[in-house]
Design an enzyme around this catalytic site. Structure first.
Site, PDB file in Angstrom:
ATOM      1  N   GLU A 118       6.116  11.224  13.803  1.00  0.00           N
ATOM      2  CA  GLU A 118       5.590  10.835  15.105  1.00  0.00           C
ATOM      3  C   GLU A 118       6.782  10.568  16.009  1.00  0.00           C
ATOM      4  OE1 GLU A 118       2.551   7.495  16.970  1.00  0.00           O
ATOM      5  OE2 GLU A 118       3.952   6.920  15.391  1.00  0.00           O
ATOM      6  N   ASP A 168       5.371   7.380  10.637  1.00  0.00           N
ATOM      7  CA  ASP A 168       5.046   6.621  11.838  1.00  0.00           C
ATOM      8  C   ASP A 168       6.320   6.250  12.603  1.00  0.00           C
ATOM      9  OD1 ASP A 168       2.890   5.067  13.296  1.00  0.00           O
ATOM     10  OD2 ASP A 168       4.187   3.392  12.731  1.00  0.00           O
ATOM     11  N   ASP A 199       0.408   7.985   5.101  1.00  0.00           N
ATOM     12  CA  ASP A 199       1.188   7.483   6.219  1.00  0.00           C
ATOM     13  C   ASP A 199       2.385   6.704   5.698  1.00  0.00           C
ATOM     14  OD1 ASP A 199       0.947   6.897   9.344  1.00  0.00           O
ATOM     15  OD2 ASP A 199      -0.938   7.794   8.686  1.00  0.00           O
ATOM     16  N   HIS A 227      -5.687   9.624  15.333  1.00  0.00           N
ATOM     17  CA  HIS A 227      -6.204   8.249  15.385  1.00  0.00           C
ATOM     18  C   HIS A 227      -5.720   7.471  16.602  1.00  0.00           C
ATOM     19  CE1 HIS A 227      -2.214   8.097  13.705  1.00  0.00           C
ATOM     20  NE2 HIS A 227      -2.161   6.802  13.948  1.00  0.00           N
ATOM     21  N   ASP A 228      -4.677   7.965  17.287  1.00  0.00           N
ATOM     22  CA  ASP A 228      -4.120   7.273  18.438  1.00  0.00           C
ATOM     23  C   ASP A 228      -4.533   7.885  19.770  1.00  0.00           C
ATOM     24  OD1 ASP A 228      -2.733   5.256  17.142  1.00  0.00           O
ATOM     25  OD2 ASP A 228      -0.874   6.404  16.977  1.00  0.00           O
TER      26      ASP A 228
END
Length: 591
Positions: A263, A206, A99, A340-341
Site C-alpha cells: 500500500e 499495509d 495483511d 476495504h479503504d
C-alpha cells in the site's frame, strides 16, 4: 526468465473477515464462514485469497491495531481454524495472502506495554518517544505539528513516563521505531516468518512507505490554517531508509516464493514508485497506486470532496499502466477499483446510476474496465455482485469506522450554532467513507440479514444476533449472490465471463501493452491492448461512463481489418452498431 506465479495471471479476491460470512450467528463474520464460501471464490475464477487482518486486536481500527501477531482474534475463530483455511485454499488451488501491518502495533501489544513502563526498559526505543515542546508562554506542546490520518495530533502524552509517543493513526496505534534493529528482527520473526512457515503465500503490506521517518521530526508546512495539526505525508512517507528495510524483508520473502503487494499512499511521482518495484532491485512484487481513487478527494483536506472529469481518470490509469510496462524489464501493475479503504466503485465512478438496472449496467461496465487492464487483478468482496455505497439517509449511528466517527464528532464539536454542518459532513462521509466497503456481503434476498448469517442450527425460533454493521437494504433489489448465480445477465455472471476471457488471452489482457485513446472525451473511456510481444491480435476497449447513449468510431488502425466483437456488457449487440447505451462497454479484437 520464467514469470513468478503472481506475474503469470494472479486474480486476487479480498475478504474483510468481519463482514464476509458469519458461521455461528453471533453477528460477526469469521474464518469458518470464509471456508464455507471458498467454492464461491473459486467459481469466480480467482486464484488467490487475500484475508484482511485476522489477528488478535482491540479493534479500535478494525484490526489494524494488532496486539499479538501470532494469535487470532477470538470472534474470528482459532489458530486451528486459520490453519484449516490455509489447507482448504491450497486444496482448491488457491494461494492465500494475509495483511502485514508493521508500521505500528496496538497499544495493548506486550512490546508497547513494556516500552511505556519506564524510560529504562529495554524495549523503550522499540517505539518513538520524544519530550514535550513549550511555547513562549510555557504551554506544553507536542514535539511537532504533524496530523494523524484520523484528524488529530500524531502525538499522545504519556503521563507515566512524561513523554509523547508517535502514532500516524489512532492514539491506540503507536508507531514502531524501525531504526531499532532488535525491533526489526522481532517484527520479521513474529509477523512474517511465523505465518510463512504455516504455509501462506505472501502479504498485502499495509502503509509500506512509512517506516523511515525523519528522526528530528521537523514541523510540516501549514496548509490548513483552521487546524493546529498539519498533513505531513511528504515528511513521513518514502523516507531514505525505506530501501534498506524492504530489502531485509524481501530477502525473507525470496526464501518462500512469496508475493508482496504494498500500500503506497502519497507517492504521486512514479519514479519513486518504481524504486519499490523495479525488477532489477525488487523490494516489493507490486504496489497499489492511489491516483485513480484520489480523484474525488482534496489534497490535505479531510473528507473534502472535489469534482472530477473522465479525462482525469484516464490520466490516472494511463500513468500506472504505461509506466510499469515501460520499465525494463516490465514491472507488475496491481489493478483494483475497490478495497476495504475505498467506497464502492459503482457509487464512486458512476454516481448517476440510481435504478437497479442502471446499477447492474454500471457494475458490468466497470468489471470490463478492470479486467481489460494489464497486471494482477484485485477484486473486493461484493464487487462481483455490484454492491454499492449505503444510502445517504443513514444516520451517524450506522457508521463504525474510527475515521468517519472522529471527523463527524470533530465537526459537531466545532459547529457552534450552525446546525447545518453535521448534515453536510454526513453527506461527504457517505460518499467516500471506508464504512461503505465494510457492510456485510449480500448473499441472499430470502434469508434473514441477506444470508450473511448461517442458517439457524438451533431449531425454529433460535435468536439471531444482529450483524455488527447494518446491511445495505438493496440486497432485496437483486444485489445478492443467490439471485445472480443462475442469471446469465447478472453482474456476477459477467465477472465470471470477463475473468475467463482474461485467462484465455493472457498475452493480450494480463501482459499486453496499454495505449490510451480519445483522451478529451468526457463520456467514453477507450484504449487499445496489444499482445506482450507487440504482434498479433489487437483489442479495442470502449466504455460509456455516462447514463446516456454515446457514439464511437473504430480506431483507424482497426479499419479495413477483420474485426470481431469479443465481448459486450449487453447481450444483444450488432457488430456495426457504433452506439453505446448508458454504462455499456465492448471489446473488439482485430487479427
Amino acid at each position: 526468465m520464467p514469470k513468478t506465479w503472481w506475474e503469470r495471471e494472479a486474480i486476487v479476491y479480498q475478504v474483510w473477515p468481519a463482514s464476509f460470512a458469519d458461521s455461528n450467528n453471533d453477528g460477526f463474520g469469521d474464518i469458518p464462514g470464509i471456508i464455507s464460501k471458498l467454492d464461491h471464490i473459486n467459481s469466480l475464477g480467482a486464484n488467490t485469497l487475500w484475508v484482511s487482518p485476522h489477528y488478535a486486536s482491540p479493534r479500535i481500527d478494525e484490526g489494524y491495531d494488532i496486539s499479538d501477531y501470532k494469535a487470532v482474534y477470538p470472534p474470528f475463530g482459532t489458530m486451528e481454524d486459520t490453519e484449516r483455511l490455509i489447507r482448504e485454499c491450497h486444496q482448491r488451488g488457491l494461494k492465500i495472502i494475509f495483511d502485514l501491518v508493521i508500521n505500528h502495533t496496538s497499544d495493548q501489544h506486550a512490546w508497547f506495554k513494556a516500552s511505556r513502563s519506564s524510560k529504562s526498559n529495554p524495549k523503550r526505543d522499540w517505539y518513538i518517544w520524544r519530550p514535550a515542546k513549550y511555547d513562549d508562554k510555557g504551554n506544553m506542546l507536542p514535539p511537532n505539528n504533524w496530523r494523524s490520518y484520523f484528524n488529530e495530533s500524531a502525538w499522545t502524552w504519556d503521563e507515566h513516563t512524561q513523554e509523547y509517543y508517535l502514532h500516524l493513526f489512532c492514539k491506540e496505534q503507536p508507531d514502531l521505531n524501525w531504526t531499532c534493529e532488535d525491533a526489526r528482527k522481532q517484527i520479521y520473526q513474529d509477523a512474517i516468518i511465523f505465518w510463512l512457515e504455516k504455509g501462506i503465500n505472501g502479504f498485502r503490506v499495509d502503509t509500506v512507505n512509512m517506516y523511515s521517518k525523519p528522526m528530528d521530526f521537523p514541523d510540516a508546512e501549514v496548509t490548513d490554517s483552521d487546524n493546529p495539526y498539519q498533513p505531513a505525508h511528504s515528511l513521513f512517507c518514502n523516507g531514505p531508509e525505506m530501501p534498506k528495510y524492504l530489502r531485509e524483508i524481501s530477502a525473507i520473502f525470496d526464501k518462500y516464493d512469496a508475493m508482496t503487494v504494498g500500500e503506497l499512499p502519497s507517492t504521486p511521482d512514479f519514479k519513486q514508485v518504481l524504486r519499490y518495484i523495479d525488477p532489477n532491485d525488487p523490494q516489493l512484487s507490486m504496489v497499489f497506486s492511489f491516483d485513480h481513487v484520489s480523484l474525488d478527494r482534496g489534497e490535505g483536506q479531510h473528507f473534502y470532496l472535489r469534482s472530477w472529469k473522465l479525462p482525469e481518470l484516464k490520466n490516472a490509469i494511463a500513468h500506472m499502466q504505461t509506466f510499469v510496462r515501460n520499465s525494463s524489464p516490465p514491472a507488475i501493475a496491481a489493478t483494483y477499483l475497490e478495497n476495504h479503504d475505498q467506497p464502492r466503485s459503482i457509487s464512486r465512478f458512476c454516481p448517476a446510476a440510481q435504478t437497479p438496472e442502471e446499477t447492474k449496467r454500471a457494475g458490468k461496465m466497470l468489471a470490463m474496465f478492470q479486467t481489460a487492464m494489464s497486471g494482477a487483478q484485485f477484486i473486493y468482496q461484493g464487487q462481483e455482485i455490484g454492491m454499492t455505497n449505503f444510502p445517504d439517509t443513514w444516520g451517524p449511528h450506522e457508521y463504525k469506522d474510527v475515521d468517519s466517527l472522529n471527523y463527524y464528532n470533530y465537526v459537531v464539536a466545532h459547529s457552534g450554532d450552525d446546525t447545518s454542518k453535521p448534515g453536510e459532513v454526513l453527506k461527504k462521509i457517505n460518499r467516500i467513507a471506508r464504512d461503505n466497503a465494510r457492510t456485510p456481503v449480500q448473499w441472499s434476498s430470502a434469508q434473514p440479514y441477506a444470508g450473511f448469517m448461517a442458517p439457524s442450527q438451533g431449531g425454529e425460533g433460535k435468536q439471531l444476533h444482529k450483524p455488527w454493521m447494518r446491511i445495505n437494504d438493496n440486497y432485496k433489489d437483486g444485489i445478492n449472490v443467490e439471485d445472480q448465480v443462475h442469471d446469465p445477465d447478472s453482474v456476477l455472471a459477467f465477472w465470471k465471463q470477463a475473468i475467463a476471457m482474461r485467462q484465455a488471452r493472457p498475452a493480450l489482457f494480463v501482459h499486453g501493452t496499454y495505449e490510451p485513446l480519445d483522451h478529451e472525451n468526457q463520456h467514453t473511456f477507450s484504449f487499445l491492448k496489444r499482445a506482450e510481444d507487440g504482434k498479433g491480435t489487437v483489442a479495442y476497449i470502449v466504455l460509456n461512463f455516462s447514463e446516456k447513449q454515446q457514439t464511437f468510431t473504430l480506431p483507424t488502425e482497426l479499419q479495413g481489418r477483420k474485426v470481431e466483437l469479443l465481448m459486450g456488457t449487453q447481450q444483444k449487440v450488432h457488430l456495426q452498431e457504433h452506439r453505446l447505451g448508458g454504462y455499456e462497454g465492448r471489446i473488439y479484437v482485430a487479427s
